[in-house]
Design a protein around this motif. Structure first.
Motif, PDB file in Angstrom:
ATOM      1  N   VAL A   1      -0.704  -4.224   7.633  1.00  0.00           N
ATOM      2  CA  VAL A   1       0.562  -4.585   8.328  1.00  0.00           C
ATOM      3  C   VAL A   1       1.374  -3.307   8.007  1.00  0.00           C
ATOM      4  O   VAL A   1       2.144  -3.047   6.980  1.00  0.00           O
ATOM      5  N   LEU A   2       1.938  -2.872   9.449  1.00  0.00           N
ATOM      6  CA  LEU A   2       2.826  -1.552   9.352  1.00  0.00           C
ATOM      7  C   LEU A   2       4.166  -1.918   9.702  1.00  0.00           C
ATOM      8  O   LEU A   2       4.155  -2.456  10.908  1.00  0.00           O
ATOM      9  N   LEU A   3       5.130  -1.923   8.961  1.00  0.00           N
ATOM     10  CA  LEU A   3       6.631  -2.411   9.466  1.00  0.00           C
ATOM     11  C   LEU A   3       7.229  -1.134   9.540  1.00  0.00           C
ATOM     12  O   LEU A   3       7.632  -0.301   8.660  1.00  0.00           O
ATOM     13  N   THR A   4       7.992  -1.153  10.757  1.00  0.00           N
ATOM     14  CA  THR A   4       8.952   0.131  10.798  1.00  0.00           C
ATOM     15  C   THR A   4      10.129  -0.277  11.735  1.00  0.00           C
ATOM     16  O   THR A   4      10.061  -1.436  12.228  1.00  0.00           O
ATOM     17  N   ASN A   5      11.119   0.464  12.048  1.00  0.00           N
ATOM     18  CA  ASN A   5      12.248   0.171  12.669  1.00  0.00           C
ATOM     19  C   ASN A   5      11.733  -0.128  14.135  1.00  0.00           C
ATOM     20  O   ASN A   5      12.731  -0.721  15.058  1.00  0.00           O
TER      21      ASN A   5
ATOM     22  N   HIS B   1       0.750  -1.207  -0.006  1.00  0.00           N
ATOM     23  CA  HIS B   1       0.048  -0.203  -0.069  1.00  0.00           C
ATOM     24  C   HIS B   1       0.854   1.411  -0.018  1.00  0.00           C
ATOM     25  O   HIS B   1       0.564   2.105  -0.496  1.00  0.00           O
ATOM     26  N   ARG B   2       1.829   1.067   0.686  1.00  0.00           N
ATOM     27  CA  ARG B   2       2.793   2.488   0.923  1.00  0.00           C
ATOM     28  C   ARG B   2       4.196   2.056   1.050  1.00  0.00           C
ATOM     29  O   ARG B   2       4.325   1.168   1.905  1.00  0.00           O
ATOM     30  N   VAL B   3       5.255   2.670   0.757  1.00  0.00           N
ATOM     31  CA  VAL B   3       6.707   2.433   1.010  1.00  0.00           C
ATOM     32  C   VAL B   3       7.241   3.810   1.235  1.00  0.00           C
ATOM     33  O   VAL B   3       7.257   4.949   0.416  1.00  0.00           O
ATOM     34  N   ASP B   4       7.703   4.052   2.412  1.00  0.00           N
ATOM     35  CA  ASP B   4       8.302   5.458   2.813  1.00  0.00           C
ATOM     36  C   ASP B   4       9.837   5.057   3.248  1.00  0.00           C
ATOM     37  O   ASP B   4      10.191   3.780   3.282  1.00  0.00           O
ATOM     38  N   ARG B   5      10.599   5.839   3.516  1.00  0.00           N
ATOM     39  CA  ARG B   5      11.993   5.732   4.015  1.00  0.00           C
ATOM     40  C   ARG B   5      12.135   4.953   5.144  1.00  0.00           C
ATOM     41  O   ARG B   5      13.116   3.917   5.242  1.00  0.00           O
ATOM     42  N   ASP B   6      11.446   5.016   6.196  1.00  0.00           N
ATOM     43  CA  ASP B   6      11.507   4.279   7.320  1.00  0.00           C
ATOM     44  C   ASP B   6      10.276   3.307   7.834  1.00  0.00           C
ATOM     45  O   ASP B   6       9.953   2.942   9.012  1.00  0.00           O
ATOM     46  N   SER B   7       9.471   3.050   6.793  1.00  0.00           N
ATOM     47  CA  SER B   7       8.171   2.188   6.949  1.00  0.00           C
ATOM     48  C   SER B   7       7.815   1.621   5.567  1.00  0.00           C
ATOM     49  O   SER B   7       7.763   2.175   4.579  1.00  0.00           O
ATOM     50  N   VAL B   8       7.198   0.395   5.780  1.00  0.00           N
ATOM     51  CA  VAL B   8       6.502  -0.144   4.830  1.00  0.00           C
ATOM     52  C   VAL B   8       4.724  -0.564   5.253  1.00  0.00           C
ATOM     53  O   VAL B   8       4.722  -1.146   6.349  1.00  0.00           O
ATOM     54  N   ARG B   9       3.589  -0.288   4.468  1.00  0.00           N
ATOM     55  CA  ARG B   9       2.347  -0.779   4.651  1.00  0.00           C
ATOM     56  C   ARG B   9       1.993  -1.785   3.696  1.00  0.00           C
ATOM     57  O   ARG B   9       2.020  -1.425   2.759  1.00  0.00           O
ATOM     58  N   LEU B  10       1.692  -3.019   4.211  1.00  0.00           N
ATOM     59  CA  LEU B  10       1.261  -3.901   3.234  1.00  0.00           C
ATOM     60  C   LEU B  10      -0.168  -4.355   3.649  1.00  0.00           C
ATOM     61  O   LEU B  10      -0.788  -4.000   4.920  1.00  0.00           O
TER      62      LEU B  10
END
Length: 254
Positions: free
Chosen positions: A190-194, A164-173
């Protein structure tokens, strides 16, 4: 999904809903609904599933006598923090009951953002239509925004994973399992961050436009319009649709 109830989506997502759903611009919906609300018959308007007030608040700001119902107290609490959100009467309850706490009858009832599909069985959806019809004034309207299911997204294994979205410090699936028998989607944002992982579950029971038309007919409503969006675009059979059902001007339920 186990332990998933009508209030689960709102209770778990209220704090991030507005941040995550920036794609849901309410401008066109508010303009269209305001125009419909000014048509005859005159009377109050009821929104099913008000959420955090993205449509509710700006519509009320246009002078519409607006009432609401919402199953998630967390969503309503979020709405109350926004300017104007504290002034709108909202009942905590199941939108299938269409019970805002009074015997009021409405000139219009509406539900946006495909939230009608959060009613997870056909029986609940049919009951919602029937209860809406009972609470509408003669000539009143029931307005729904829904998507047209795209089965190709879930073939051949009845599942999908979408970035759904890719940023410098996160990915949302978005991961979804499709049950074609019960016409149901069970999914997770699903939000993946550091800092870690956050899950936001959602379940929906979709209905085809023709199925919605049959529910309306069973409730005594007739289809007046079906558009491809809030600007009155032609309906093409894909994407989203906005459908306006109407109660006959002669109300035999009184």
């Amino acid at each position: 999904m186990e332990k998933y109830g009508p209030e689960t989506y709102g209770d778990l997502n209220a704090d991030v809903y507005d941040q995550w759903r920036t794609d849901l611009d309410p401008t066109d919906a508010v303009a269209c609904l305001a125009a419909l609300a000014r048509q005859e018959p005159a009377g109050p308007v009821l929104e099913l599933a008000v959420g955090t007030g993205r449509v509710t608040i700006p519509l009320a700001a246009r002078g519409i006598d607006l009432h609401g119902i919402e199953i998630s107290e967390a969503m309503v609490a979020r709405m109350r923090t926004k300017p104007g959100g504290e002034d709108i009467p909202v009942t905590i309850g199941d939108m299938a009951d269409v019970d805002p706490g009074t015997d009021e009858r409405y000139a219009m009832v509406f539900v946006v953002y495909t939230t009608f599909f959060f009613l997870l069985t056909q029986e609940e959806q049919v009951r919602c239509f029937a209860n809406v019809a009972q609470r509408l004034l003669p000539g009143g309207r029931f307005v729904l925004e829904c998507f047209v299911p795209d089965m190709g997204r879930y073939q051949p294994t009845n599942q999908s994973v979408h970035t759904h979205r890719v940023d410098r410090d996160s990915v949302r699936l978005v991961a979804v399992r499709h049950d074609p028998v019960d016409q149901r989607f069970d999914g997770q944002h699903v939000l993946l961050t550091n800092e870690g992982i956050r899950l936001a579950p959602v379940a929906m029971r979709y209905a085809w436009p023709t199925e919605l038309d049959l529910m309306a007919r069973m409730a005594g409503l007739v289809r007046r319009d079906r558009w491809g969006g809030w600007r009155g675009e032609p309906y093409t059979g894909a994407g989203n649709h906005v459908t306006v059902y109407q109660k006959p001007a002669t109300d035999r339920s009184r």
